[in-house]
Write a protein that holds these residues in place. Structure first.
Motif, PDB file in Angstrom:
ATOM      1  N   ARG A 154       0.812  -1.214   0.000  1.00  0.00           N
ATOM      2  CA  ARG A 154       0.000   0.000   0.000  1.00  0.00           C
ATOM      3  C   ARG A 154       0.846   1.264   0.000  1.00  0.00           C
ATOM      4  NH1 ARG A 154      -5.128  -1.465   1.027  1.00  0.00           N
ATOM      5  NH2 ARG A 154      -5.373  -3.527   1.924  1.00  0.00           N
ATOM      6  N   GLY A 155       2.165   1.104  -0.013  1.00  0.00           N
ATOM      7  CA  GLY A 155       3.033   2.278  -0.019  1.00  0.00           C
ATOM      8  C   GLY A 155       3.189   2.902   1.358  1.00  0.00           C
ATOM      9  N   ILE A 156       2.810   2.169   2.387  1.00  0.00           N
ATOM     10  CA  ILE A 156       2.973   2.677   3.758  1.00  0.00           C
ATOM     11  C   ILE A 156       4.468   2.694   4.087  1.00  0.00           C
ATOM     12  CG2 ILE A 156       2.492   2.150   6.196  1.00  0.00           C
ATOM     13  CD1 ILE A 156      -0.203   0.965   5.263  1.00  0.00           C
ATOM     14  N   THR A 157       4.924   3.772   4.704  1.00  0.00           N
ATOM     15  CA  THR A 157       6.368   3.892   4.953  1.00  0.00           C
ATOM     16  C   THR A 157       6.760   3.159   6.238  1.00  0.00           C
ATOM     17  OG1 THR A 157       6.132   5.922   6.243  1.00  0.00           O
ATOM     18  CG2 THR A 157       6.428   6.169   3.855  1.00  0.00           C
ATOM     19  N   LYS A 158       8.072   2.923   6.365  1.00  0.00           N
ATOM     20  CA  LYS A 158       8.512   2.200   7.563  1.00  0.00           C
ATOM     21  C   LYS A 158       8.314   3.045   8.809  1.00  0.00           C
ATOM     22  CE  LYS A 158      13.461   3.125   6.963  1.00  0.00           C
ATOM     23  NZ  LYS A 158      14.213   3.094   5.750  1.00  0.00           N
ATOM     24  N   GLU A 159       8.381   4.365   8.655  1.00  0.00           N
ATOM     25  CA  GLU A 159       8.151   5.246   9.815  1.00  0.00           C
ATOM     26  C   GLU A 159       6.703   5.100  10.297  1.00  0.00           C
ATOM     27  OE1 GLU A 159       9.543   6.230   6.955  1.00  0.00           O
ATOM     28  OE2 GLU A 159      11.595   6.702   7.554  1.00  0.00           O
ATOM     29  N   GLU A 160       5.771   5.054   9.348  1.00  0.00           N
ATOM     30  CA  GLU A 160       4.360   4.881   9.728  1.00  0.00           C
ATOM     31  C   GLU A 160       4.161   3.522  10.413  1.00  0.00           C
ATOM     32  OE1 GLU A 160       1.605   7.098   6.488  1.00  0.00           O
ATOM     33  OE2 GLU A 160       3.041   5.711   5.610  1.00  0.00           O
ATOM     34  N   MET A 161       4.828   2.495   9.840  1.00  0.00           N
ATOM     35  CA  MET A 161       4.668   1.151  10.422  1.00  0.00           C
ATOM     36  C   MET A 161       5.193   1.131  11.855  1.00  0.00           C
ATOM     37  SD  MET A 161       5.611  -1.528   7.445  1.00  0.00           S
ATOM     38  CE  MET A 161       5.141  -1.224   5.756  1.00  0.00           C
ATOM     39  N   MET A 162       6.365   1.728  12.072  1.00  0.00           N
ATOM     40  CA  MET A 162       6.943   1.686  13.416  1.00  0.00           C
ATOM     41  C   MET A 162       6.090   2.491  14.399  1.00  0.00           C
ATOM     42  SD  MET A 162       9.085   0.196  15.226  1.00  0.00           S
ATOM     43  CE  MET A 162      10.649  -0.420  14.643  1.00  0.00           C
ATOM     44  N   GLU A 163       5.529   3.597  13.933  1.00  0.00           N
ATOM     45  CA  GLU A 163       4.644   4.380  14.821  1.00  0.00           C
ATOM     46  C   GLU A 163       3.432   3.552  15.240  1.00  0.00           C
ATOM     47  OE1 GLU A 163       3.394   8.402  13.864  1.00  0.00           O
ATOM     48  OE2 GLU A 163       5.447   8.911  13.285  1.00  0.00           O
ATOM     49  N   ALA A 164       2.908   2.784  14.280  1.00  0.00           N
ATOM     50  CA  ALA A 164       1.756   1.930  14.605  1.00  0.00           C
ATOM     51  C   ALA A 164       2.149   0.897  15.661  1.00  0.00           C
ATOM     52  CB  ALA A 164       1.242   1.243  13.341  1.00  0.00           C
ATOM     53  N   VAL A 165       3.362   0.322  15.493  1.00  0.00           N
ATOM     54  CA  VAL A 165       3.817  -0.682  16.461  1.00  0.00           C
ATOM     55  C   VAL A 165       3.957  -0.036  17.846  1.00  0.00           C
ATOM     56  CG1 VAL A 165       5.742  -2.200  17.104  1.00  0.00           C
ATOM     57  CG2 VAL A 165       4.931  -2.138  14.741  1.00  0.00           C
ATOM     58  N   HIS A 166       4.481   1.187  17.874  1.00  0.00           N
ATOM     59  CA  HIS A 166       4.598   1.877  19.172  1.00  0.00           C
ATOM     60  C   HIS A 166       3.222   2.156  19.770  1.00  0.00           C
ATOM     61  CE1 HIS A 166       8.804   2.447  19.958  1.00  0.00           C
ATOM     62  NE2 HIS A 166       9.023   2.747  18.698  1.00  0.00           N
ATOM     63  N   ALA A 167       2.267   2.507  18.941  1.00  0.00           N
ATOM     64  CA  ALA A 167       0.922   2.749  19.467  1.00  0.00           C
ATOM     65  C   ALA A 167       0.402   1.469  20.124  1.00  0.00           C
ATOM     66  CB  ALA A 167      -0.012   3.199  18.343  1.00  0.00           C
ATOM     67  N   GLY A 168       0.623   0.333  19.454  1.00  0.00           N
ATOM     68  CA  GLY A 168       0.205  -0.949  20.026  1.00  0.00           C
ATOM     69  C   GLY A 168       0.959  -1.228  21.317  1.00  0.00           C
ATOM     70  N   ALA A 169       2.268  -0.992  21.267  1.00  0.00           N
ATOM     71  CA  ALA A 169       3.106  -1.283  22.437  1.00  0.00           C
ATOM     72  C   ALA A 169       2.715  -0.382  23.613  1.00  0.00           C
ATOM     73  CB  ALA A 169       4.573  -1.085  22.084  1.00  0.00           C
ATOM     74  N   ALA A 170       2.374   0.867  23.319  1.00  0.00           N
ATOM     75  CA  ALA A 170       2.004   1.798  24.395  1.00  0.00           C
ATOM     76  C   ALA A 170       0.734   1.332  25.084  1.00  0.00           C
ATOM     77  CB  ALA A 170       1.821   3.207  23.814  1.00  0.00           C
ATOM     78  N   ILE A 171      -0.240   0.887  24.273  1.00  0.00           N
ATOM     79  CA  ILE A 171      -1.487   0.387  24.861  1.00  0.00           C
ATOM     80  C   ILE A 171      -1.196  -0.865  25.681  1.00  0.00           C
ATOM     81  CG2 ILE A 171      -3.743  -0.672  24.333  1.00  0.00           C
ATOM     82  CD1 ILE A 171      -3.724   2.339  23.881  1.00  0.00           C
ATOM     83  N   GLU A 172      -0.351  -1.717  25.098  1.00  0.00           N
ATOM     84  CA  GLU A 172      -0.049  -2.974  25.791  1.00  0.00           C
ATOM     85  C   GLU A 172       0.643  -2.697  27.123  1.00  0.00           C
ATOM     86  OE1 GLU A 172       2.672  -5.639  23.862  1.00  0.00           O
ATOM     87  OE2 GLU A 172       1.461  -7.363  24.428  1.00  0.00           O
ATOM     88  N   SER A 173       1.641  -1.803  27.126  1.00  0.00           N
ATOM     89  CA  SER A 173       2.335  -1.543  28.391  1.00  0.00           C
ATOM     90  C   SER A 173       1.434  -0.740  29.331  1.00  0.00           C
ATOM     91  CB  SER A 173       3.668  -0.832  28.150  1.00  0.00           C
ATOM     92  OG  SER A 173       3.464   0.364  27.442  1.00  0.00           O
ATOM     93  N   GLY A 174       0.614   0.136  28.747  1.00  0.00           N
ATOM     94  CA  GLY A 174      -0.338   0.874  29.581  1.00  0.00           C
ATOM     95  C   GLY A 174      -1.301  -0.083  30.262  1.00  0.00           C
ATOM     96  N   ALA A 175      -1.718  -1.107  29.475  1.00  0.00           N
ATOM     97  CA  ALA A 175      -2.660  -2.079  30.027  1.00  0.00           C
ATOM     98  C   ALA A 175      -2.016  -2.856  31.165  1.00  0.00           C
ATOM     99  CB  ALA A 175      -3.125  -3.034  28.917  1.00  0.00           C
ATOM    100  N   THR A 176      -0.737  -3.105  31.068  1.00  0.00           N
ATOM    101  CA  THR A 176      -0.034  -3.771  32.160  1.00  0.00           C
ATOM    102  C   THR A 176       0.051  -2.829  33.360  1.00  0.00           C
ATOM    103  OG1 THR A 176       1.297  -4.977  30.556  1.00  0.00           O
ATOM    104  CG2 THR A 176       2.128  -4.917  32.811  1.00  0.00           C
TER     105      THR A 176
END
Ligand code: SF4
Ligand code: SF4
Lengths: 355, 111
Positions: free
Chosen positions: B73-95
Motif C-alpha cells: 500500500r506504499g505505507i512507509t517504515k516510519e508509519e509502520m513503526m509508529e503503529a507498532v509503538h501505538a500498540g506497544a504503548a497500549i499494551e504496556s499501559g494495560a499492564t
C-alpha cells in the motif's frame, strides 16, 4: 546487495543471469518442475486457453537502446551506463517505414534511457510526423537533469507533444533512492517541476504526464487507484507537483529483479505470491495481445519482457526489416512463468492495470 | 533439531483451515475480508491497525502478512513503526494500569 554490485549491469559483471537461457531455466525448473506450483501454460488452460494469441495491434513499442544513466536494482532490461547497445539510424529508418503503415495508434519509445541514443531527437521528430495518436517516451526523469545537453528535453517534448511516462517508485526520498540510486529522488522532483512548468501534467492539459509505480522490493503493487490518490496528495503537498495518471506495474521475475529475488531469498515466496494473485480476467488483456516490441537491433518480440529473455516472435517475420502486420498477427505468443507477473491481481502492463 | 513451532511456509496454507470445517472457515474468511474493505476507515488505516495488533498478539504470521500488506500500500517504515509503538504503548499501559489494582490491594491489606 553490495553497492559495487548494484552499480553494474549483470552483463558487465558477467553474471550467469545475463544469459537469457539461464533465466528461462530458473523459471522452468525448481518449484514449477516439481509441480509445487502450476506452470503458466497449465494455469491458462484452466480457462480454455492453449496459448495466448494477439488481438488487434495497438501499440508499437520500440526499445532504442539499453544504455541508461541509472542502474536501478529491479531493472528488467539490465540497463546501465555500461550497456552500449543502441539502435542505429538505419534500424530507426526501418522502424519509421513501419510506423507510417502500421495500424497501431500508440508508439512507445523505451530503453534504457531512450534520450541517450544520439539519434533520439531525430527519430522523435521524424516519427511525430507520422500521425501516431499517442506518442509515448518513457523517461526516467533524472536524465533531464543528468547533463546540460538534456536540460531542454522538457521543451523538446512539448514541441512534439510527446506523452511523457516516467518512473517514480515512491513519494518519499528514502524509498526512491534505495531502489534507483542516491540523489535520484531530488533530481526526479526537479524534473517533474520543470515538466509542470511547461504545462505537463496539469489538470486539463493536453501535455500528458503519467507516472509509473513499481514496488521497491519483493511484493506486489497495491491498488492502482488508491496509490494514485496517495501519490497525488503527497507530491502536491510536498513539492507542488501534479501529474495525470499513475500506472501501477508488477515487477516481473526476470533479469536484475530475478537476481535480486534470488539473492534476497525471496524468489519462491514471490512466485507463490504471483501465482496466488493470478487473475484469469487479466489474461485477455495482457500487453502482448495488442503490442509488438522491437529491440535495439530490430528483432521483434511479443513484449519487452520476452525481448529481455530473447524469445523472438514465433512467426516467419522476425525482424523489423521484413515487417508484415498480417503475418505477425497470426502467431502464438511465447509464454513462460514470468507471465504470471502480467496476470497477478488487477494485471499489469506498460499502461498499468488491465483488469 | 530443525523443527520449530512456527514455519513461515505455513502462512501460505492458512486457507486450508476450511478443509476441516468448511462452513466455519468460510464464514471466518468472509468476515475477515469484509473487515478489511474500505469503510468509514480506509483500508490503509485498517492495515496499520492490523499491524499494530499483530505485534500485540505476537503473531509472527500476521506480522509478516501486514508488513507486506503495508509495503504494497506504499505505507512507509516510519508509519509502520509508529503503529507498532501505538500498540506497544497500549499494551504496556494495560499492564501498568493494573498497577492501580495492585496498589488498591496493597493498601487494603496493609495497616
Ligand atoms: S529501470 Fe529504467 S531507469 Fe532504471 S536502469 Fe532500468 S532503464 Fe534505467
Ligand atoms: S510477459 Fe506478459 S506481455 Fe509478455 S508474453 Fe507474458 S503475458 Fe504477455
Amino acid at each position: 546487495m553490495s553497492e559495487a554490485k548494484t552499480k553494474q549491469s549483470l552483463h558487465k559483471r558477467n553474471d550467469q543471469l545475463a544469459n537469457a537461457n539461464r533465466q528461462l531455466e530458473i523459471l522452468s525448473n525448481g518449484i514449477f518442475a516439481s509441480g509445487e506450483l502450476p506452470r503458466f501454460a497449465d494455469k491458462i488452460a484452466e480457462i480454455g486457453h492453449t496459448t495466448l494469441r494477439p488481438n488487434k495491434l495497438e501499440i508499437l513499442q520500440i526499445n532504442v537502446g539499453y544504455m541508461c544513466n541509472q542502474v536501478c536494482e529491479h531493472c528488467h532490461v539490465d540497463a546501465g551506463p555500461d550497456r552500449k547497445e543502441i539502435m542505429t539510424r538505419e534500424t530507426m529508418q526501418q522502424c519509421l517505414e513501419v510506423i507510417k503503415k502500421t495500424g497501431a495508434h500508440t508508439l512507445d519509445l523505451t530503453g534504457g534511457a531512450p534520450e541517450m541514443n544520439p539519434n533520439f531527437r531525430w527519430f522523435v521528430e521524424e516519427a511525430s510526423k507520422a500521425g501516431i495518436k499517442d506518442f509515448i517516451v518513457r523517461s526516467n526523469l533524472t536524465i533531464i537533469r543528468a547533463n546540460k545537453k538534456y536540460y531542454d528535453l522538457p521543451d523538446f517534448f512539448k514541441k512534439h507533444n510527446v506523452h511523457v511516462v516516467s518512473s517514480m517508485p515512491h513519494w518519499t526520498r528514502g524509498k526512491t533512492d534505495k531502489q534507483r540510486g542516491n540523489g535520484v529522488f531530488d533530481k526526479s522532483i526537479k524534473a517533474l517541476q520543470e515538466l509542470n512548468e511547461r504545462g505537463y501534467g496539469m489538470p486539463g492539459s493536453s501535455l500528458r504526464l503519467d507516472l509509473v509505480y513499481n514496488p521497491s522490493g519483493a511484493f506486489l503493487p497495491g491498488n492502482q487507484a488508491s496509490m494514485e490518490k496517495d501519490f497525488k496528495k503527497a507530491l502536491l503537498e510536498d513539492f507542488n507537483i501534479q501529474f495525470h495518471h499513475l500506472f501501477a506495474i508488477t515487477n516481473l521475475p526476470i533479469s536484475r529483479f530475478l537476481d535480486y529475488l534470488i539473492a534476497s531469498e525471496n524468489y519462491e515466496d514471490y512466485m507463490y505470491a504471483l501465482v496466488e494473485a493470478y487473475n484469469p480476467e487479466a489474461v485477455a488483456n495482457v500487453m502482448c495481445t495488442n503490442t509488438i516490441s522491437v529491440s535495439w537491433d530490430g528483432w521483434l518480440y511479443d513484449c519487452d519482457f520476452n525481448q529481455m529473455l530473447d524469445l523472438k516472435v514465433a512467426s516467419k517475420v522476425k525482424h523489423i526489416s521484413e515487417y508484415n502486420e498480417e503475418l505477425l498477427q497470426d502467431r502464438n505468443i511465447i509464454i513462460s512463468q514470468h507471465c504470471y507477473g502480467c496476470t497477478a491481481g488487477a494485471g499489469s502492463s506498460c499502461q498499468g492495470t488491465v483488469a | 533439531m530443525s523443527k520449530t513451532y512456527y514455519d513461515p511456509a505455513d502462512l501460505r496454507k492458512f486457507g486450508k483451515i476450511t478443509e476441516w470445517s468448511e462452513e466455519l472457515g468460510t464464514k471466518f474468511f468472509d468476515y475477515y475480508s469484509k473487515v478489511f474493505e474500505e469503510g468509514a476507515l480506509s483500508a490503509r488505516e485498517k492495515s496499520l491497525i492490523a499491524l499494530a495488533v499483530s505485534h500485540v498478539v505476537k503473531c509472527p504470521y500476521c506480522i509478516d502478512a501486514y508488513t507486506k500488506d503495508g509495503l504494497q500500500r506504499g505505507i512507509t517504515k516510519e508509519e509502520m513503526m509508529e503503529a507498532v509503538h501505538a500498540g506497544a504503548a497500549i499494551e504496556s499501559g494495560a499492564t501498568l494500569v493494573h498497577g492501580v489494582q495492585m496498589m488498591n490491594k496493597y493498601d487494603k491489606l496493609s495497616m
